[in-house]
Design a protein around this motif. Structure first.
Motif, PDB file in Angstrom:
ATOM      1  N   ALA A 126       4.573  -4.458   0.260  1.00  0.00           N
ATOM      2  CA  ALA A 126       5.758  -4.613   1.104  1.00  0.00           C
ATOM      3  C   ALA A 126       6.035  -6.074   1.398  1.00  0.00           C
ATOM      4  N   THR A 127       4.975  -6.857   1.604  1.00  0.00           N
ATOM      5  CA  THR A 127       5.141  -8.296   1.885  1.00  0.00           C
ATOM      6  C   THR A 127       5.481  -9.063   0.614  1.00  0.00           C
ATOM      7  N   PHE A 128       4.729  -8.799  -0.433  1.00  0.00           N
ATOM      8  CA  PHE A 128       4.912  -9.498  -1.703  1.00  0.00           C
ATOM      9  C   PHE A 128       6.270  -9.194  -2.322  1.00  0.00           C
ATOM     10  N   LEU A 156       0.853  -2.559   2.361  1.00  0.00           N
ATOM     11  CA  LEU A 156       1.339  -3.726   3.108  1.00  0.00           C
ATOM     12  C   LEU A 156       1.414  -4.959   2.210  1.00  0.00           C
ATOM     13  N   LEU A 157       0.465  -5.081   1.290  1.00  0.00           N
ATOM     14  CA  LEU A 157       0.518  -6.197   0.339  1.00  0.00           C
ATOM     15  C   LEU A 157       1.785  -6.109  -0.503  1.00  0.00           C
ATOM     16  N   ILE A 188       6.440  -0.419  -3.717  1.00  0.00           N
ATOM     17  CA  ILE A 188       5.560   0.093  -2.662  1.00  0.00           C
ATOM     18  C   ILE A 188       4.911   1.405  -3.093  1.00  0.00           C
ATOM     19  N   SER A 212      -3.803  -1.418   3.034  1.00  0.00           N
ATOM     20  CA  SER A 212      -3.946  -2.764   2.457  1.00  0.00           C
ATOM     21  C   SER A 212      -3.046  -2.934   1.238  1.00  0.00           C
ATOM     22  N   TYR A 239      12.302  -2.265  -4.556  1.00  0.00           N
ATOM     23  CA  TYR A 239      11.339  -2.523  -3.469  1.00  0.00           C
ATOM     24  C   TYR A 239      10.544  -1.259  -3.145  1.00  0.00           C
ATOM     25  N   ILE A 269       9.161  -8.704  -1.011  1.00  0.00           N
ATOM     26  CA  ILE A 269      10.286  -9.433  -0.430  1.00  0.00           C
ATOM     27  C   ILE A 269      10.562 -10.719  -1.202  1.00  0.00           C
ATOM     28  N   VAL A 270       9.480 -11.344  -1.673  1.00  0.00           N
ATOM     29  CA  VAL A 270       9.616 -12.589  -2.437  1.00  0.00           C
ATOM     30  C   VAL A 270       9.749 -12.305  -3.938  1.00  0.00           C
TER      31      VAL A 270
END
Length: 593
Positions: free
Chosen positions: A91-93, A88-89, A202, A85, A198, A95-96
Motif C-alpha cells: 500500500a505504501t510502495f 502495508l508495504l 495490494i 507487513s 493499486y 503510491i510511488v
C-alpha cells in the motif's frame, strides 16, 4: 478443470507412498505455486511485471517469524503480522511505484526487494543477519510429521488458489485483464486505471504474504535469501513457463522449477544450464506458456467448426444493412440544423492549442456543438483532427485553451472522469482487448458504469443485467454471431464495429468517432454509416472522417481543419461547394497562381 483434478488426485495419493524427502519437495511446490499465482495476478492479469515480488514474500515471512520467535506470539498473531507487513508495504510502495510503468516499474520493484534484502542482512541484532532468523515454530507440521504438513499446505493452497480464481473471473478481475490489454481504452471507458492497479498490487502482495507465512511456519527459518532477486526471478520464471494470465500455468511452472532445483541438482552440477535450455525451448515452442500451447489446437478446432455459419450471418447482415442505408441516405438537410439552434451547448472548445516542442499540432481551435447536433471534422493527414479528439477526451493536455462539456470545465478532469461525465469515443487505430472475447469486451464497457465494477466475489458473467445489455448491443450491430470469438480472430471490419459498440455501451451524451470507416470496404462502411444514422437523435456526435461523402452522409454541419487551424465551418451543402475545401482535397491549397 481436468488438469486441476488430476493434479489434486496425484497430490493427495502420491505422498502416501513417497518418502519424507519427496513429500518435502511437494510442499515446496505448493508454496511456490501460491507465490507464483500471486505474481501472475499482478503480471499476467494486470500487466505489471515485477522483479521484486520477493519483497512481499520475505517481509511476511520475517513478520510472522519475528512475532512468533522473538515475541512468543501464537500462529494467529504471526499470520496477522506477516500479512499486514506485506499488505502495508504494498500500500505504501504502490503510491510511488505506480506512477511509472513498463521497464521502470520492473526496476523500481527490483530496487525495493534489494533494499529489504540489504536491510535484513545488515540488521543482525533484529533479523539475525545473513545467518537468518531461527526458532520459528513449525505450526504446519500437524502431528509433528512432514506428511501432516503436506496436507495442511495443500488445503491452504487450494483455498488461496480458489480465491484467486474467483477474483480473476469477477468484474474486478476482468478489469485487470482490460488494463493488461490497453490502459488508454480502459480510461476511455471510465475506469480509474491507477486505482485498479493499486488494488491489484495490494491483493497480489497479500497472497504473496500468505506464501511467505507458509514458508516460515513450515521451515521454521527465514533468511535474507527469501527477499533475494533469485526468489523473484524464480517466480517470474514459473509464470512465464506455465503461461501468464492463467492460474494453472504458474502451478505447473512451480512444479517444474522446484523439481529441477531440488531433484535435478542432485544428479547434475550445472543444473542451471539445463533450466536455461528448457526456458529457451519454451520461448520458441510455446511463447505464451505451456498451458496456451496445449489449449490452442482445441480452440482452433472449435473456431473452424463455427466459422462457416458465422460468415453466412455476417454476409446477410451486410446485405440487410446496405438496404437500410439506402433508405436513410440523404435525409440530412439544412432544416435539421435549424431545429437544433435553440438547444443548449453540449461541447464548447475555445482557443484550444497543443504544441509538441517546436511544432504546433492545433492552433487556437474554437467551435461549439449543440445538443443532438451531428458535426464532422474534415481535413487531410496532419490537420490536427485526432489531436483535437485526444485533447477533448483527456488523453492529451492542451498547451492553452478550454473545453466545456454541458457547461462543465473539463480542464481539471482526467480521461476516465471525462468518460463518466458522458463523453464516449472510438479510436483512429483500433483499440480493443484483443485476447478477450467480443462479449467480454462489451461486458467490460458496460461494467464501467455499474456499481459492481469493484466486486471480487462473483463471476462477471453472473450479472444477467449486464449480459442482457451486451446481447442487445451485439445483436443490433450484427455481431452476436461472433460474440464468443476472441477479438484478434475477427476481421478488421468486425473490429471497427466492435469499437463503435463499446463506445455506445457507455450511453454517452457526446460521442467522438475518430475515422470509424478508415480501411473498410464499401459494404462495411455502409454498415457503420447505417449504425450512426440509426442512433438516438438526441445524442451529440462529433466525427472525424477523411471520406467527404461519408462525412456528409452522417453530419449536418462540417468543420474543416488544415495544418491545425480551423478554416471553415458550415452546413454540408456549404462545405461541398467551398472552393478552399476543394483545393485542400484536390491539392493546390496555399499555392499562388
Amino acid at each position: 478443470m481436468i488438469i486441476v483434478l488430476s493434479l489434486l488426485t496425484i497430490g493427495i495419493v502420491l505422498p502416501l507412498g513417497a518418502g519424507e524427502y519427496y513429500t518435502h519437495i511437494m510442499i515446496l511446490m505448493a508454496i511456490g505455486a501460491v507465490f507464483a499465482m500471486s505474481l501472475d495476478l499482478l503480471m499476467g492479469y494486470a500487466g505489471l511485471p515485477s522483479l521484486g515480488h520477493a519483497a512481499f514474500f520475505g517481509i511476511a515471512a520475517y513478520g510472522a517469524g519475528l512475532m512468533t520467535a522473538r515475541y512468543s506470539g501464537g500462529w494467529t498473531s504471526g499470520l496477522l503480522v506477516g500479512l499486514l507487513s506485506s499488505v502495508l508495504l504494498a500500500a505504501t510502495f504502490g503510491i510511488v511505484a505506480l506512477r511509472v510503468r513498463g521497464l521502470y516499474f520492473l526496476l523500481i520493484t527490483l530496487a525495493l526487494a534489494q533494499i529489504l534484502w540489504g536491510a535484513t542482512n545488515r540488521w543482525g541484532s533484529f533479523t539475525g543477519g545473513y545467518n537468518g532468523l531461527r526458532g520459528i515454530p513449525k505450526y504446519l507440521e500437524v502431528g509433528g510429521t512432514t506428511i501432516g504438513a503436506f496436507y495442511v499446505v495443500i488445503l491452504i493452497t487450494l483455498v488461496l488458489g480458489g480465491l484467486m480464481y474467483i477474483i480473476t473471473r469477477s468484474p474486478f478481475g476482468m478489469s485487470l485483464q482490460g488494463l493488461r490489454e490497453s490502459e488508454t481504452r480502459m480510461q476511455a471507458l471510465g475506469y480509474n486505471v491507477w486505482l485498479h492497479k493499486y488494488l491489484a498490487l495490494i491483493l497480489s502482495a497479500g497472497f504473496a504474504g500468505c506464501a511467505g507465512v507458509m514458508s516460515a511456519f513450515y521451515k521454521g527459518f527465514v533468511s535474507p535469501f527469501d527477499l533475494s532477486l533469485m526468489v523473484s526471478a524464480d517466480a517470474m520464471l514459473m509464470v512465464i513457463l506455465g503461461g501468464t494470465g492463467t492460474l494453472i500455468g504458474p502451478l505447473l511452472g512451480a512444479i517444474v522449477i522446484v523439481a529441477l532445483r531440488n531433484l535435478l541438482s542432485v544428479f547434475i552440477d550445472h543444473w542451471l544450464i539445463v533450466l536455461g535450455l528448457i526456458f529457451i525451448a519454451t520461448v520458441f515452442i510455446a511463447p505464451n506458456g505451456v498451458i496456451a500451447w496445449f489449449r490452442s489446437p482445441r480452440h482452433k478446432r472449435t473456431l473452424d467448426t463455427s466459422h462457416e455459419s458465422q460468415q453466412k450471418e455476417r454476409e446477410k447482415a451486410v446485405s440487410d444493412d446496405r438496404i437500410a442505408l439506402e433508405a436513410v441516405e440523404g435525409t440530412h438537410h439544412a432544416s435539421d440544423l435549424l431545429d437544433r439552434v435553440g438547444r443548449g451547448t453540449a461541447l464548447k472548445v475555445n482557443g484550444l492549442t497543443k504544441s509538441f516542442g517546436g511544432m504546433t499540432a492545433v492552433r487556437e481551435a474554437a467551435f461549439s456543438i449543440n445538443e443532438g447536433e451531428r458535426v464532422a471534422i474534415l481535413g487531410p493527414n496532419g490537420a490536427g483532427k485526432s489531436t483535437i479528439f485526444n485533447l477533448i477526451s483527456g488523453h492529451l493536455q492542451p498547451s492553452a485553451g478550454t473545453i466545456e462539456l454541458f457547461g462543465t470545465d473539463l480542464g481539471p478532469l482526467s480521461a476516465y472522469q471525462r468518460a463518466r461525465q458522458g463523453l464516449g469515443r472510438t479510436f483512429q487505430i483500433t483499440n480493443l482487448f484483443s485476447s478477450l472475447s467480443v462479449i467480454e469486451n462489451v461486458r467490460l464497457a458496460l461494467t464501467s458504469r455499474h456499481e459492481k465494477r469493484f466486486t471480487m466475489y462473483k463471476f462477471a458473467e453472473k450479472y444477467s443485467i449486464i449480459d442482457d445489455a451486451a446481447k442487445i448491443l451485439l445483436e443490433d450491430s450484427s455481431l452476436w454471431g461472433v460474440s464468443n470469438r476472441r477479438v484478434n480472430e475477427l476481421s478488421y471490419g468486425e473490429q471497427r464495429q466492435l469499437e463503435f459498440v463499446m463506445a455506445l455501451a457507455l450511453r454517452p451524451r457526446v460521442l467522438l468517432l475518430d475515422e470509424p470507416t478508415a480501411g473498410l470496404s464499401v459494404n462495411e462502411t455502409n454498415i457503420i454509416v447505417n449504425l450512426v444514422n440509426r442512433l438516438d437523435p438526441n445524442l451529440t456526435i462529433l466525427i472525424i472522417e477523411h471520406d467527404l461523402d461519408v462525412a456528409l452522409s452522417v453530419a449536418e454541419r462540417v468543420i474543416v481543419f488544415h495544418h491545425g487551424e480551423k478554416i471553415n465551418d458550415g452546413t454540408a451543402e456549404e462545405i461541398r461547394e467551398d472552393q478552399t475545401v476543394r483545393e485542400i482535397y484536390l491539392g493546390g491549397f496555399g499555392k499562388t497562381s
